[in-house]
Design a protein around this motif. Structure first.
Motif, PDB file in Angstrom:
ATOM      1  N   PHE A 284      34.554  41.671  49.110  1.00 12.62           N
ATOM      2  CA  PHE A 284      33.165  41.541  48.665  1.00 12.62           C
ATOM      3  C   PHE A 284      32.647  42.861  48.093  1.00 12.62           C
ATOM      4  O   PHE A 284      31.994  42.886  47.038  1.00 12.62           O
ATOM      5  CB  PHE A 284      32.279  41.074  49.816  1.00 12.62           C
ATOM      6  CG  PHE A 284      32.231  39.577  49.998  1.00 12.62           C
ATOM      7  CD1 PHE A 284      31.069  38.865  49.754  1.00 12.62           C
ATOM      8  CD2 PHE A 284      33.353  38.879  50.398  1.00 12.62           C
ATOM      9  CE1 PHE A 284      31.019  37.486  49.907  1.00 12.62           C
ATOM     10  CE2 PHE A 284      33.320  37.501  50.573  1.00 12.62           C
ATOM     11  CZ  PHE A 284      32.154  36.804  50.317  1.00 12.62           C
ATOM     12  N   GLU A 285      32.926  43.959  48.781  1.00  5.17           N
ATOM     13  CA  GLU A 285      32.418  45.251  48.314  1.00  5.17           C
ATOM     14  C   GLU A 285      33.095  45.694  47.025  1.00  5.17           C
ATOM     15  O   GLU A 285      32.458  46.310  46.159  1.00  5.17           O
ATOM     16  CB  GLU A 285      32.600  46.302  49.410  1.00  5.17           C
ATOM     17  CG  GLU A 285      31.700  46.078  50.612  1.00  5.17           C
ATOM     18  CD  GLU A 285      31.872  47.124  51.699  1.00  5.17           C
ATOM     19  OE1 GLU A 285      31.074  47.110  52.660  1.00  5.17           O
ATOM     20  OE2 GLU A 285      32.798  47.957  51.605  1.00  5.17           O
ATOM     21  N   THR A 286      34.371  45.382  46.878  1.00  5.23           N
ATOM     22  CA  THR A 286      35.072  45.755  45.648  1.00  5.23           C
ATOM     23  C   THR A 286      34.541  44.955  44.466  1.00  5.23           C
ATOM     24  O   THR A 286      34.345  45.501  43.365  1.00  5.23           O
ATOM     25  CB  THR A 286      36.587  45.545  45.813  1.00  5.23           C
ATOM     26  OG1 THR A 286      37.056  46.395  46.863  1.00  5.23           O
ATOM     27  CG2 THR A 286      37.337  45.864  44.531  1.00  5.23           C
ATOM     28  N   ILE A 287      34.285  43.678  44.677  1.00  5.60           N
ATOM     29  CA  ILE A 287      33.720  42.874  43.592  1.00  5.60           C
ATOM     30  C   ILE A 287      32.301  43.341  43.257  1.00  5.60           C
ATOM     31  O   ILE A 287      31.914  43.396  42.074  1.00  5.60           O
ATOM     32  CB  ILE A 287      33.763  41.379  43.967  1.00  5.60           C
ATOM     33  CG1 ILE A 287      35.225  40.893  43.957  1.00  5.60           C
ATOM     34  CG2 ILE A 287      32.913  40.541  43.009  1.00  5.60           C
ATOM     35  CD1 ILE A 287      35.421  39.484  44.440  1.00  5.60           C
ATOM     36  N   ASP A 288      31.539  43.735  44.271  1.00  6.37           N
ATOM     37  CA  ASP A 288      30.217  44.313  44.002  1.00  6.37           C
ATOM     38  C   ASP A 288      30.352  45.574  43.147  1.00  6.37           C
ATOM     39  O   ASP A 288      29.572  45.795  42.209  1.00  6.37           O
ATOM     40  CB  ASP A 288      29.506  44.653  45.318  1.00  6.37           C
ATOM     41  CG  ASP A 288      28.935  43.433  46.014  1.00  6.37           C
ATOM     42  OD1 ASP A 288      28.829  42.368  45.370  1.00  6.37           O
ATOM     43  OD2 ASP A 288      28.597  43.541  47.207  1.00  6.37           O
TER      44      ASP A 288
ATOM     45  N   LEU B 188      38.838  37.228  40.497  1.00  5.77           N
ATOM     46  CA  LEU B 188      37.519  36.647  40.782  1.00  5.77           C
ATOM     47  C   LEU B 188      37.627  35.149  41.037  1.00  5.77           C
ATOM     48  O   LEU B 188      36.995  34.613  41.965  1.00  5.77           O
ATOM     49  CB  LEU B 188      36.571  36.897  39.612  1.00  5.77           C
ATOM     50  CG  LEU B 188      35.975  38.294  39.460  1.00  5.77           C
ATOM     51  CD1 LEU B 188      35.290  38.428  38.111  1.00  5.77           C
ATOM     52  CD2 LEU B 188      34.988  38.576  40.591  1.00  5.77           C
ATOM     53  N   SER B 189      38.412  34.471  40.220  1.00  4.06           N
ATOM     54  CA  SER B 189      38.559  33.022  40.365  1.00  4.06           C
ATOM     55  C   SER B 189      39.177  32.677  41.715  1.00  4.06           C
ATOM     56  O   SER B 189      38.725  31.750  42.404  1.00  4.06           O
ATOM     57  CB  SER B 189      39.415  32.466  39.229  1.00  4.06           C
ATOM     58  OG  SER B 189      38.848  32.765  37.967  1.00  4.06           O
ATOM     59  N   GLU B 190      40.221  33.414  42.090  1.00  3.71           N
ATOM     60  CA  GLU B 190      40.889  33.151  43.367  1.00  3.71           C
ATOM     61  C   GLU B 190      39.969  33.429  44.551  1.00  3.71           C
ATOM     62  O   GLU B 190      39.873  32.625  45.490  1.00  3.71           O
ATOM     63  CB  GLU B 190      42.152  34.014  43.466  1.00  3.71           C
ATOM     64  CG  GLU B 190      43.224  33.637  42.464  1.00  3.71           C
ATOM     65  CD  GLU B 190      44.309  34.688  42.313  1.00  3.71           C
ATOM     66  OE1 GLU B 190      45.354  34.376  41.712  1.00  3.71           O
ATOM     67  OE2 GLU B 190      44.106  35.828  42.788  1.00  3.71           O
ATOM     68  N   ALA B 191      39.278  34.570  44.512  1.00  4.04           N
ATOM     69  CA  ALA B 191      38.388  34.928  45.615  1.00  4.04           C
ATOM     70  C   ALA B 191      37.214  33.965  45.709  1.00  4.04           C
ATOM     71  O   ALA B 191      36.761  33.625  46.808  1.00  4.04           O
ATOM     72  CB  ALA B 191      37.890  36.365  45.437  1.00  4.04           C
TER      73      ALA B 191
END
Length: 680
Positions: A295-299, A417-420
């Protein structure tokens, strides 16, 4: 008047050198023609914007008037961004290895006017240091050798060219199979660090392609020690200084064996791959640390890596390691700063994140988590304290960001992103992935041609194998996430383009580029060994695997088998070098396709979808359909209809599909039975 041409470049790295007194040229045919007409050797310098030692050599030598005058007098000087021209970097890094030297950046190669390498190195100091000769002495010696010892240069050129040709020959023996890969686990286990995870020694790289292979192979082998080592590796990375505990995201590597002190540059490709890997492992081991890091990496990706284009947002390539000329300055802290900002809460934070008066790295503190996650209320408190420090850090002078948009790296993040999004039930991430994909299609395609790199409205090189392979995988991931067949059709189109322009009809395998990179070198690499990013042929093995299982078209199976015959080898060293290809074979042999059909958004289909997405097998693939409109859909969706007018799942493996499953408990039971079966 300066003859430095880098001001015309589309690369932020090259633009950093536009004011050098060196008469830098951009890689093109005209430069080689100039070198031939003047009979001057070529000095090729390859680096990238976030490279610390590239900056060091630039400050010491390329900005120095005396050194620059020597370079201009003796050489035709070409500066290349390795991210913009990965084919050039690939060839000359291999040439350096032929000379018995370790590769890396900056890469400094000396070439004939035809581009043939005859000597080289990496970083050269301004004055003799670290057992290395001074750069000026190197320049004088090499120029003298080129002009006075033509026979020696010719012998070197021939020897290197022969070695490069030999290195380009695939090492496949047709013997790669599941048992050989499972047997190799013990060999790899012996090379892993039982205390800190990852491979033994330092520097320590995340190695996501290798860890992905270990996870997939051990799903078959079911060795609890491998399972532990893999989870340990990810835990230590997420806790260590290689992870940015304030802003999110992982640095490129750790300079020590315990993941404390990173080389502070942050690359898009590392973070995309680690999001995918953490997501996959979390499906079995639902460690809150893994979820938090995802979550933090995608943020971080959306907060700090966005690049606006006329067609929507894309993602930048990297952040530099240095700010204000000092490596890591942006990221480190001293105890007084922490005390002043966090006041009475400072002791709690310092104990949790290894902050002390003496520091844990060169007198400063790199934040790393050293206490266990036990008390939820305390974690909430620590999260707020981290946010306080993050807001303060934003006021500092930032490291430079490389705003170049690379097709392959952006595509990696679309896939991640799609997988997560599916696993963590984050529909907004799917929307972001779709938007990013749409931007790539509009921005990276010009007059029907896909490009590798874009910067401020300008394209540079046309797309390479890894661009096409990664955007194929991005399209397939979006197809899995949305059920929209346009993504599947895009993948088919790009795979067809590779068939026509990159495939070696006579000897098989995909070329790195659609044409020869260096006119004077009869070498066209077919990349198979994985590095920090997966190889192009390994990636294409995954694409062909998916396309065959979706469509049943035998041409994809034929191409897949030809790749395995050409590159597959049961030697443990070869498996270790090409784990991406091996992972593709595991998927091809054991793929579990879960087809879920029904009306989108209803409770009954959502219940089935959730079971499918959280099924922990690393070879599962989920496909969505409405059970009615099957026009232009892959073959595997044909005949998959609603059972008793209810949302229905079908589980397909080895060309056989289950009966219709309409209850989540039925699907779960069927999937649990699959986990007990061994393909060996």
């Amino acid at each position: 008047m300066s003859q430095n041409q880098l001001g015309q470049s589309t690369s932020p790295y090259l633009l950093q050198h536009a004011d050098n007194p060196v008469h830098w040229k951009i890689w093109n045919d005209e430069v080689f023609a100039q070198a031939k007409s003047e009979d001057k050797p070529i000095l090729l310098s390859v680096g990238y914007a976030a490279c610390h030692w590239c900056h060091v050599m630039a400050h010491e030598s390329f900005e120095d008037i005396e050194t620059a005058q020597l370079m201009n007098e003796l050489f035709i000087n070409i500066k290349v961004d390795r991210e913009e021209h990965p084919d050039v970097d690939h060839i000359y890094q291999r040439a350096l290895s032929v000379l018995g030297q370790s590769g890396g950046w900056p890469l400094t190669m000396f070439l004939t006017p035809s581009g043939q390498p005859f000597w080289g190195g990496t970083y050269f100091p301004k004055t003799a240091l670290y057992g290395r000769p001074s750069f000026k002495d190197v320049l004088k010696t090499i120029a003298d050798i080129y002009h006075t010892k033509k026979d020696d240069v010719s012998q070197n050129v021939t020897a290197i060219a022969d070695a490069l040709e030999d290195m380009s020959k695939p090492r496949g023996n047709g013997g790669l199979h599941l048992k050989a890969m499972c047997d190799t686990l013990h060999y790899i286990q012996q090379n892993m660090d039982p205390v800190h995870g990852g491979l033994q020694g330092a520097p320590k790289f995340p190695q996501p392609v290798l860890l992905d292979f270990l996870w997939r192979t051990n799903w078959i082998k079911k060795n609890p020690q491998i399972d532990h080592l893999l989870c340990l590796s990810l835990e230590k990375m997420c806790l260590g200084g290689i992870y940015d505990h304030l802003g999110g995201g992982f640095a490129r590597y750790s300079t020590d064996e315990e993941w404390l002190a990173p080389h502070f540059e942050k690359m898009l490709y590392d973070n995309a791959q680690l999001v995918s890997l953490l997501t996959m492992v979390w499906r079995k081991h639902q460690n809150p640390l893994f979820k938090r890091s995802v979550f933090e990496t995608i943020d971080w990706i959306f907060n700090e890596m966005r690049v606006e284009t006329d067609n929507g947002f894309a993602l930048a390539s990297a952040y530099d390691a240095d700010s204000e000329g000092v490596e890591g300055k942006f990221y480190v802290w001293n105890e007084d700063e922490i005390d002043a900002l966090l006041k009475e809460d400072s002791p709690l934070f310092k104990a949790a994140y290894d902050v002390s008066s003496q520091g844990n790295w060169e007198g400063h503190n790199i934040l790393r988590r050293v206490t266990p996650f036990e008390n939820p209320a305390q974690e909430d408190k620590l999260d707020k304290l981290r946010q306080t420090l993050y807001q303060e850090r934003k006021k500092r002078i930032w490291p430079a960001r490389d705003d170049k948009v690379l097709c392959d790296w952006n595509a990696m993040m679309i896939k991640a992103l799609s997988e997560a999004a599916l696993v963590f039930d984050q529909p907004d991430w799917i929307k972001q992935a779709q938007d990013l994909y749409a931007t790539l299609k509009k921005t990276m395609i010009k007059e029907g041609v896909l490009y590798h790199s874009w910067f401020k409205g300008r394209h540079s090189t046309t797309a390479y194998l890894e661009d096409y392979a990664n955007i194929c995988l991005a399209a397939l991931a979006l197809y899995e996430a949305t059920g929209h067949t346009s993504y599947y059709q895009d993948c088919v189109k790009w795979a067809d383009h590779l068939e026509d322009h990159f495939w070696d009809v006579e000897n098989h395998g995909y070329h790195f580029a659609d044409k020869q990179t260096v006119e004077g070198l009869n070498v066209r690499p077919k990349p198979i060994n994985d590095s920090a990013t997966p190889s192009g042929n390994g990636l294409m093995a995954h694409v062909l695997c998916d396309l065959y299982h979706l469509s049943g078209n035998p041409k994809y199976q034929e191409r897949f088998n030809q790749l395995m015959q050409l590159f597959g080898n049961d030697d443990p060293n070869q498996i270790f070098a090409a784990p991406g290809l091996c992972s593709a074979l595991i998927r091809f042999e054991t793929m579990e396709t879960i087809v879920v059909v029904g009306k989108t958004g209803t409770n009954d289909i959502n219940s089935l979808i959730n079971k499918a997405y959280l099924y922990p097998s690393p070879t599962r693939k989920v496909l969505l359909g409405d059970g009615q409109n099957q026009q232009n859909t892959p073959e595997i969706l044909q005949g998959k209809v609603l059972h008793n007018q209810k949302a229905t799942a079908y589980v397909c493996q080895n060309a056989t599909c289950s009966p219709p499953l309409t209850e989540p408990s039925m699907l779960e039971a069927h999937l649990n039975d699959l986990t007990k079966q061994s393909p060996l």
